[in-house]
Design a protein around this motif. Sequence first.
Motif, PDB file in Angstrom:
ATOM      1  N   GLN A   1       6.547  40.676  45.161  1.00  0.00           N
ATOM      2  CA  GLN A   1       6.513  40.750  47.347  1.00  0.00           C
ATOM      3  C   GLN A   1       6.801  39.681  48.096  1.00  0.00           C
ATOM      4  N   ARG A   2       5.599  38.700  47.576  1.00  0.00           N
ATOM      5  CA  ARG A   2       6.023  37.716  48.819  1.00  0.00           C
ATOM      6  C   ARG A   2       7.340  36.642  48.623  1.00  0.00           C
ATOM      7  N   ILE A   3       8.004  36.333  46.808  1.00  0.00           N
ATOM      8  CA  ILE A   3       8.776  35.742  46.896  1.00  0.00           C
ATOM      9  C   ILE A   3       9.771  36.629  47.748  1.00  0.00           C
ATOM     10  N   ARG A   4      10.087  38.001  47.204  1.00  0.00           N
ATOM     11  CA  ARG A   4      11.187  38.719  47.925  1.00  0.00           C
ATOM     12  C   ARG A   4      11.263  38.426  49.367  1.00  0.00           C
ATOM     13  N   ARG A   5      10.441  38.537  50.463  1.00  0.00           N
ATOM     14  CA  ARG A   5      10.021  38.818  51.269  1.00  0.00           C
ATOM     15  C   ARG A   5      11.150  37.113  51.908  1.00  0.00           C
ATOM     16  N   SER A   6      10.311  36.702  50.796  1.00  0.00           N
ATOM     17  CA  SER A   6      11.257  34.895  51.809  1.00  0.00           C
ATOM     18  C   SER A   6      12.079  34.805  51.182  1.00  0.00           C
ATOM     19  N   VAL A   7      12.627  35.056  50.380  1.00  0.00           N
ATOM     20  CA  VAL A   7      14.942  35.112  49.816  1.00  0.00           C
ATOM     21  C   VAL A   7      15.608  36.416  51.399  1.00  0.00           C
ATOM     22  N   MET A   8      14.349  36.935  51.232  1.00  0.00           N
ATOM     23  CA  MET A   8      14.988  37.688  52.475  1.00  0.00           C
ATOM     24  C   MET A   8      14.992  36.875  53.678  1.00  0.00           C
ATOM     25  N   MET A   9      13.899  36.370  53.889  1.00  0.00           N
ATOM     26  CA  MET A   9      14.125  35.692  55.093  1.00  0.00           C
ATOM     27  C   MET A   9      14.743  34.424  55.247  1.00  0.00           C
ATOM     28  N   ALA A  10      15.180  33.979  53.882  1.00  0.00           N
ATOM     29  CA  ALA A  10      16.108  32.467  53.832  1.00  0.00           C
ATOM     30  C   ALA A  10      17.505  33.541  54.552  1.00  0.00           C
ATOM     31  N   LEU A  11      17.538  34.751  53.345  1.00  0.00           N
ATOM     32  CA  LEU A  11      18.868  35.507  54.037  1.00  0.00           C
ATOM     33  C   LEU A  11      19.497  36.026  55.622  1.00  0.00           C
ATOM     34  N   THR A  12      18.173  36.226  56.291  1.00  0.00           N
ATOM     35  CA  THR A  12      18.270  36.140  57.603  1.00  0.00           C
ATOM     36  C   THR A  12      18.841  35.009  58.343  1.00  0.00           C
ATOM     37  N   ASN A  13      17.862  33.776  58.045  1.00  0.00           N
ATOM     38  CA  ASN A  13      18.170  32.777  58.545  1.00  0.00           C
ATOM     39  C   ASN A  13      19.243  32.118  58.438  1.00  0.00           C
ATOM     40  N   LEU A  14      20.174  32.304  57.214  1.00  0.00           N
ATOM     41  CA  LEU A  14      20.913  32.190  56.859  1.00  0.00           C
ATOM     42  C   LEU A  14      23.046  32.971  57.693  1.00  0.00           C
ATOM     43  N   ALA A  15      22.279  33.968  57.603  1.00  0.00           N
ATOM     44  CA  ALA A  15      23.242  34.804  58.712  1.00  0.00           C
ATOM     45  C   ALA A  15      23.139  34.153  60.079  1.00  0.00           C
ATOM     46  N   SER A  16      21.933  34.323  60.992  1.00  0.00           N
ATOM     47  CA  SER A  16      21.565  33.930  62.059  1.00  0.00           C
ATOM     48  C   SER A  16      22.268  32.555  62.225  1.00  0.00           C
ATOM     49  N   ILE A  17      22.532  31.531  61.025  1.00  0.00           N
ATOM     50  CA  ILE A  17      22.849  30.024  61.325  1.00  0.00           C
ATOM     51  C   ILE A  17      24.366  31.033  60.980  1.00  0.00           C
ATOM     52  N   GLY A  18      25.006  31.430  60.252  1.00  0.00           N
ATOM     53  CA  GLY A  18      26.391  31.337  60.382  1.00  0.00           C
ATOM     54  C   GLY A  18      26.759  33.084  61.769  1.00  0.00           C
ATOM     55  N   LEU A  19      26.337  33.347  62.427  1.00  0.00           N
ATOM     56  CA  LEU A  19      26.125  33.866  63.482  1.00  0.00           C
ATOM     57  C   LEU A  19      26.818  33.120  64.844  1.00  0.00           C
ATOM     58  N   THR A  20      25.889  31.750  65.200  1.00  0.00           N
ATOM     59  CA  THR A  20      25.800  30.298  65.571  1.00  0.00           C
ATOM     60  C   THR A  20      27.032  29.930  65.236  1.00  0.00           C
ATOM     61  N   ASP A  21      27.317  29.432  64.670  1.00  0.00           N
ATOM     62  CA  ASP A  21      28.566  28.703  63.597  1.00  0.00           C
ATOM     63  C   ASP A  21      28.891  29.090  62.725  1.00  0.00           C
ATOM     64  N   TYR A  22      30.129  29.761  62.298  1.00  0.00           N
ATOM     65  CA  TYR A  22      30.688  30.039  61.110  1.00  0.00           C
ATOM     66  C   TYR A  22      30.990  28.711  59.710  1.00  0.00           C
ATOM     67  N   THR A  23      31.063  27.776  60.853  1.00  0.00           N
ATOM     68  CA  THR A  23      31.470  26.222  60.113  1.00  0.00           C
ATOM     69  C   THR A  23      30.595  25.527  60.014  1.00  0.00           C
ATOM     70  N   ASN A  24      29.094  25.507  60.561  1.00  0.00           N
ATOM     71  CA  ASN A  24      27.995  24.672  60.074  1.00  0.00           C
ATOM     72  C   ASN A  24      27.707  24.628  58.400  1.00  0.00           C
ATOM     73  N   PRO A  25      27.864  23.759  58.470  1.00  0.00           N
ATOM     74  CA  PRO A  25      27.848  23.038  57.144  1.00  0.00           C
ATOM     75  C   PRO A  25      26.994  23.125  56.059  1.00  0.00           C
ATOM     76  N   LYS A  26      25.396  23.912  56.637  1.00  0.00           N
ATOM     77  CA  LYS A  26      24.355  24.545  55.383  1.00  0.00           C
ATOM     78  C   LYS A  26      24.674  26.080  54.813  1.00  0.00           C
ATOM     79  N   PHE A  27      25.348  26.618  56.094  1.00  0.00           N
ATOM     80  CA  PHE A  27      25.935  27.826  56.339  1.00  0.00           C
ATOM     81  C   PHE A  27      27.028  28.087  55.284  1.00  0.00           C
ATOM     82  N   GLU A  28      28.178  27.234  54.893  1.00  0.00           N
ATOM     83  CA  GLU A  28      29.174  27.459  54.348  1.00  0.00           C
ATOM     84  C   GLU A  28      28.824  26.733  52.758  1.00  0.00           C
ATOM     85  N   HIS A  29      28.046  26.260  52.905  1.00  0.00           N
ATOM     86  CA  HIS A  29      27.608  25.551  51.987  1.00  0.00           C
ATOM     87  C   HIS A  29      26.464  26.460  50.844  1.00  0.00           C
TER      88      HIS A  29
END
Length: 143
Positions: A65-93
């Motif tokens: 459960q902890r790992i699944r929550r962390s992975v979901m949080m990673a997805l949320t954080n990446l999605a947030s970066i993508g909303l802010t700057d779709y060309t952000n290198p971390k998001f793209e990678h």
Amino acid sequence: MPDHSRYVGERGSNDILKAMEILVDKNYSINNFPPLKELYEMIAIQYNRLLDEEELKREIRAIEQRIRRSVMMALTNLASIGLTDYTNPKFEHYASLLFDFQDVRLKMNELKNEESKASGVKVNVKKFLQVIYVETLDKLNGR
């Protein structure tokens, strides 16, 4: 392995770090990646070797459960970066490397529309851990 808890905020991140330590120590290949339940059991045993069978089952479930929550949080954080700057290198990678891009887009739409209900985005924890493992091996090998 050093304590990295001061660097990571999500509780499951320590479990992910422990998983990487185990995978590296046991020299798993990406083609010989252990089943998740087996990996979670190895993590639980590393934390406490004196668990009885029932405690071990509970700890494995908690790690999962902890790992699944962390992975979901990673997805949320990446999605947030993508909303802010779709060309952000971390998001793209990382967005399409760690997740199915369709799931990233769903999460981005969910965040954009401020939807509080679950969107049905399902994360592939095994893919996430495998990619993190490959990235870990690349860093260890100086690539």
